[in-house]
Design an enzyme around this catalytic site. Structure first.
Site, PDB file in Angstrom:
ATOM      1  N   ASP A 196      46.234  14.955 -12.985  1.00  0.00           N
ATOM      2  CA  ASP A 196      46.482  14.458 -14.339  1.00  0.00           C
ATOM      3  C   ASP A 196      45.518  13.296 -14.579  1.00  0.00           C
ATOM      4  OD1 ASP A 196      47.381  13.231 -16.638  1.00  0.00           O
ATOM      5  OD2 ASP A 196      49.514  13.355 -16.108  1.00  0.00           O
ATOM      6  N   SER A 214      48.479   5.410 -13.729  1.00  0.00           N
ATOM      7  CA  SER A 214      48.734   4.755 -15.011  1.00  0.00           C
ATOM      8  C   SER A 214      49.285   3.346 -14.881  1.00  0.00           C
ATOM      9  CB  SER A 214      49.685   5.607 -15.843  1.00  0.00           C
ATOM     10  OG  SER A 214      50.933   5.756 -15.194  1.00  0.00           O
ATOM     11  N   GLU A 217      47.392  11.887  -9.817  1.00  0.00           N
ATOM     12  CA  GLU A 217      46.730  11.429 -11.034  1.00  0.00           C
ATOM     13  C   GLU A 217      45.291  11.053 -10.689  1.00  0.00           C
ATOM     14  OE1 GLU A 217      49.009   8.424 -13.190  1.00  0.00           O
ATOM     15  OE2 GLU A 217      50.863   9.471 -12.690  1.00  0.00           O
ATOM     16  N   ASN A 234      46.658   1.848 -24.522  1.00  0.00           N
ATOM     17  CA  ASN A 234      45.753   2.637 -23.691  1.00  0.00           C
ATOM     18  C   ASN A 234      44.560   3.117 -24.511  1.00  0.00           C
ATOM     19  OD1 ASN A 234      47.587   2.591 -21.406  1.00  0.00           O
ATOM     20  ND2 ASN A 234      48.884   3.938 -22.643  1.00  0.00           N
ATOM     21  N   HIS A 252      53.324  10.016 -12.539  1.00  0.00           N
ATOM     22  CA  HIS A 252      53.968   9.713 -13.826  1.00  0.00           C
ATOM     23  C   HIS A 252      55.261  10.518 -14.009  1.00  0.00           C
ATOM     24  CE1 HIS A 252      54.111   9.809 -18.342  1.00  0.00           C
ATOM     25  NE2 HIS A 252      53.600   8.599 -18.213  1.00  0.00           N
ATOM     26  N   LYS A 299      45.134   8.571 -24.923  1.00  0.00           N
ATOM     27  CA  LYS A 299      44.733   7.306 -24.296  1.00  0.00           C
ATOM     28  C   LYS A 299      43.332   6.940 -24.822  1.00  0.00           C
ATOM     29  CE  LYS A 299      48.668   7.526 -22.183  1.00  0.00           C
ATOM     30  NZ  LYS A 299      49.151   8.209 -20.986  1.00  0.00           N
ATOM     31  N   HIS A 352      44.386   8.789 -17.779  1.00  0.00           N
ATOM     32  CA  HIS A 352      43.750   7.474 -17.931  1.00  0.00           C
ATOM     33  C   HIS A 352      42.293   7.455 -17.484  1.00  0.00           C
ATOM     34  CE1 HIS A 352      47.361   5.264 -19.133  1.00  0.00           C
ATOM     35  NE2 HIS A 352      47.981   6.168 -18.393  1.00  0.00           N
TER      36      HIS A 352
END
Ligand SMILES: *Cc1c(COP(=O)(O)O)cnc(C)c1O
Length: 404
Positions: A201, A176, A172, A43, A129, A235, A204
């Site tokens: 979140d 992810s 998110e 990542n 996640h 990441k 990424h």
């Protein structure tokens, strides 16, 4: 306890996991189990994990502050680099304040259980996640899952009469394992309409999305104070550590209540200095982001042209959906024989029947790296199709349990 039986069972289901040794830095070409391979697995989207400027910042901080922080942040573990990092991060994210943690995982465990408790409810996207799901479990709030990115379903759940006190909506920024993006403007609107708190979140999205790399919130044109944002330095920022950003009162509240912040030793000052150098780099080097997106388009178009079934990605995460874990493993193993490393992602990391090869691309991959990978994928796909594996399989939508 019958560990051997359990392991055998995982083997039989093609779900056993094993560690692979990397004896090199995490660059586009790594030494994996003593073999030099081009990797599409990390990542490390901007190639910062082995960047000289960031390594230098860490080394200098070790020389100035030592290797250990000696105590938790509230006792004597707050060294100058921790505070400098938090102030740089708040500026980067456009919020009043920030708080940092050892990892994104511990951030998520702590934040969710500091924000809600048994009297409250959480409505979470079903592809959240595992660290978010674990945070929900620790909080003991009632957990309901809404269909992935489905704001209609979320609205139904929000509209239901509930005895709960607070409502937390959890999602998110960039997902992810699928690489798609949450409908943040609509989620902000729903949170406001139903007096809920929205927690995003952006592990990424940070460094990758938005004109200045500030993340999915910038990409979506949202006021950063309309929600609470968490993420990780591990990441695109290439280092390690989790964070939350928001208002000063939120941060002060968390500093007083968040158990995974309070009851753990502060991360090494070198990691804080490295993360801060990475934030500076993200802001001062837009050319890395340009290269990342150029590479992403190259790889994406090549995979599409082969007729592979990709997830609905909008990011540098390019998942090739193969459904069956055995297929995913077979393809990953065959690619490795061609010197290309792409990990097979299987349940419980992703829902049942959605096993995949998760390809990630970075700014540092060259045109040749991508071409080599595309040729290898083409060859492996042909080879496997002659055996029994078919790639244009139907998408299986499974709305059962959340992952974890
Ligand atoms: C990686 C990841 C985490 C965990 O962060 P770490 O710093 O690796 O512990 C949390 N949330 C999401 C969405 C992630 O992808």
């Amino acid at each position: 306890m019958m560990f051997d039986d359990e392991l055998k069972d995982l083997d039989n289901k093609h779900l056993r996991r094993r560690l692979k040794t990397v004896s090199s830095p995490i660059d586009p070409v790594i030494t994996l189990e003593n073999q030099s391979v081009i990797q599409f697995a990390s990542n490390n989207y901007l190639g910062l994990a082995n960047h000289p400027t960031i390594k230098k910042a860490a080394i200098e901080a070790i020389q100035q502050y030592g290797v250990g922080s000696g105590a938790s942040r509230l006792i004597s573990g707050t060294q100058t680099p921790h505070l400098d990092l938090e102030s740089a991060l708040a500026t980067f994210k456009g919020t009043e304040a920030a708080l940092t943690f050892g990892t994104g995982y511990s951030t998520n465990i702590g934040i969710i259980s500091a924000l809600v408790g048994p009297q409250d409810r959480i409505l979470a996207d079903r592809l959240c996640h595992a660290s978010l799901i674990d945070g929900c479990r620790v909080s003991q709030a009632s957990l309901r899952v809404f269909h992935h990115n489905d704001t209609k379903h979320l609205t139904q759940l929000l509209s239901k009469k509930s005895e709960h006190q607070k409502t937390l909506i959890l999602t998110e920024g960039v997902f992810s394992m699928d690489g798609d993006i949450a409908p943040l403007p609509e989620l902000v609107r729903l949170a406001s309409e139903f007096s809920a708190t929205l927690l995003v979140d952006d592990a990424h999205g940070t460094g990758v999305m938005g004109a200045n790399g500030r993340g999915t919130i910038e990409h979506s044109g949202i006021d950063p104070h309309a929600l609470i944002q968490i993420g990780t330095f591990s990441k695109a920022l290439g280092t390690i550590g989790g964070y939350v950003v928001g208002s000063s009162s939120l941060i002060d509240y968390l500093l007083n209540t968040c158990r995974s912040f309070i009851y753990t030793t502060a991360p090494p000052p070198s990691m804080a200095a490295a993360a801060q150098a990475a934030i500076t780099m993200v802001q001062s080097a837009p050319n890395r982001r340009e290269r990342l997106w150029k590479n992403r388009d190259h790889l994406f178009k090549g995979l599409k042209a082969m007729g592979l079934q990709l997830a609905q990605t909008q990011s540098p995460i390019l998942p090739i959906i193969l459904n069956d874990p055995q297929q995913a493993l077979a393809m990953s193993t065959k690619l490795l024989e061609h010197g290309i490393y792409v990990p097979a992602i299987r349940p419980p990391t992703v829902p049942k029947n959605t096993s995949r090869l998760r390809m990630t691309i970075t700014s540092e991959h060259t045109h040749e790296h991508i071409e080599t990978a595309l040729h290898a994928i083409e060859a492996v796909k042909k080879g496997l199709e002659q055996t029994s594996i078919h790639f244009e399989s139907k998408k299986v939508v499974d709305h059962s349990d959340p992952q974890g």
